[in-house]
Design a protein around this motif. Sequence first.
Motif, PDB file in Angstrom:
ATOM      1  N   ALA A 250       0.856  -1.229   0.009  1.00 11.11           N
ATOM      2  CA  ALA A 250       0.030  -0.023   0.133  1.00 11.11           C
ATOM      3  C   ALA A 250       0.918   1.390  -0.047  1.00 11.11           C
ATOM      4  O   ALA A 250       0.628   2.138  -0.686  1.00 11.11           O
ATOM      5  N   GLU A 251       1.782   1.231   0.904  1.00  9.67           N
ATOM      6  CA  GLU A 251       2.857   2.306   0.925  1.00  9.67           C
ATOM      7  C   GLU A 251       3.546   2.600  -0.570  1.00  9.67           C
ATOM      8  O   GLU A 251       3.739   3.845  -0.973  1.00  9.67           O
TER       9      GLU A 251
ATOM     10  N   PHE B 207       1.710   6.545  -6.978  1.00 14.42           N
ATOM     11  CA  PHE B 207       0.543   7.415  -7.345  1.00 14.42           C
ATOM     12  C   PHE B 207       1.103   8.942  -6.983  1.00 14.42           C
ATOM     13  O   PHE B 207       0.879   9.911  -7.912  1.00 14.42           O
ATOM     14  N   ASP B 208       1.647   9.386  -5.848  1.00 13.75           N
ATOM     15  CA  ASP B 208       2.202  10.585  -5.594  1.00 13.75           C
ATOM     16  C   ASP B 208       3.269  11.045  -6.694  1.00 13.75           C
ATOM     17  O   ASP B 208       3.283  12.152  -7.168  1.00 13.75           O
ATOM     18  N   ASP B 209       4.059  10.130  -7.113  1.00 16.11           N
ATOM     19  CA  ASP B 209       5.011  10.267  -8.121  1.00 16.11           C
ATOM     20  C   ASP B 209       4.420  10.749  -9.473  1.00 16.11           C
ATOM     21  O   ASP B 209       4.871  11.492 -10.182  1.00 16.11           O
TER      22      ASP B 209
ATOM     23  N   GLU C 256       2.709  14.810 -13.661  1.00 18.10           N
ATOM     24  CA  GLU C 256       1.508  15.217 -14.130  1.00 18.10           C
ATOM     25  C   GLU C 256       1.585  16.990 -14.138  1.00 18.10           C
ATOM     26  O   GLU C 256       1.461  17.878 -14.932  1.00 18.10           O
ATOM     27  N   GLU C 257       2.023  17.479 -12.750  1.00 14.13           N
ATOM     28  CA  GLU C 257       2.057  18.719 -12.543  1.00 14.13           C
ATOM     29  C   GLU C 257       3.101  19.346 -13.211  1.00 14.13           C
ATOM     30  O   GLU C 257       3.072  20.395 -13.869  1.00 14.13           O
ATOM     31  N   LEU C 258       4.354  18.561 -13.193  1.00 11.32           N
ATOM     32  CA  LEU C 258       5.519  19.003 -14.145  1.00 11.32           C
ATOM     33  C   LEU C 258       5.100  19.099 -15.468  1.00 11.32           C
ATOM     34  O   LEU C 258       5.649  20.129 -16.009  1.00 11.32           O
ATOM     35  N   GLY C 259       4.432  18.370 -16.003  1.00 12.36           N
ATOM     36  CA  GLY C 259       4.132  18.246 -17.289  1.00 12.36           C
ATOM     37  C   GLY C 259       3.096  19.392 -18.064  1.00 12.36           C
ATOM     38  O   GLY C 259       3.145  19.712 -19.237  1.00 12.36           O
ATOM     39  N   ASP C 260       2.429  19.905 -16.996  1.00 10.11           N
ATOM     40  CA  ASP C 260       1.467  21.096 -17.342  1.00 10.11           C
ATOM     41  C   ASP C 260       2.168  22.320 -17.728  1.00 10.11           C
ATOM     42  O   ASP C 260       1.574  23.129 -18.249  1.00 10.11           O
TER      43      ASP C 260
END
Length: 153
Positions: free
Chosen positions: A132-133, A139-141, A146-150
């Motif tokens: 789970a960790e 998921f966090d990665d 995605e944020e960097l890709g925007d």
Amino acid sequence: MLRVAIAFFIIRLGLADESWQDTPILTSLWQATSSKDNDAIDRLLDSSESAASARSGDGRGLAWWAWEFQNEYVLASIIVNGGDVTSEDEDEAGKPAYRMCSDSSDCDKESLLQKAKALVEEVKKAKEQRAAEREKEDFDDEEEEEELGDDEF
């Protein structure tokens, strides 16, 4: 010389399993089992689905070493990973894993097996928690990527 002749005879009869081979992960599993390094066992088993059942060149693997070094944590880990610690599968010398304990005068097979079975739920829960960790980290990665890709440059 006799050992070489026996090995050749086994190979000629087709009794040796071609998938038996010495690998770095098996060396690491042997070291972790013999030194009772449970954290290393967890990392190694988490890193490879086949680690619990992999066999070295002599046909031995994690179950043989767990019995040999009387490591109940490793026996429990094998069970959690779908292995059978009392299997009749044999190594190159025709010995099932549990016989590593039977051949030792200071090893009580039934007691060791009971201790291992008592650890199974604890080992299973810890494995699920680690999974789970890892999933959360993945998921966090992905979100970070995605944020960097925007960003437009």
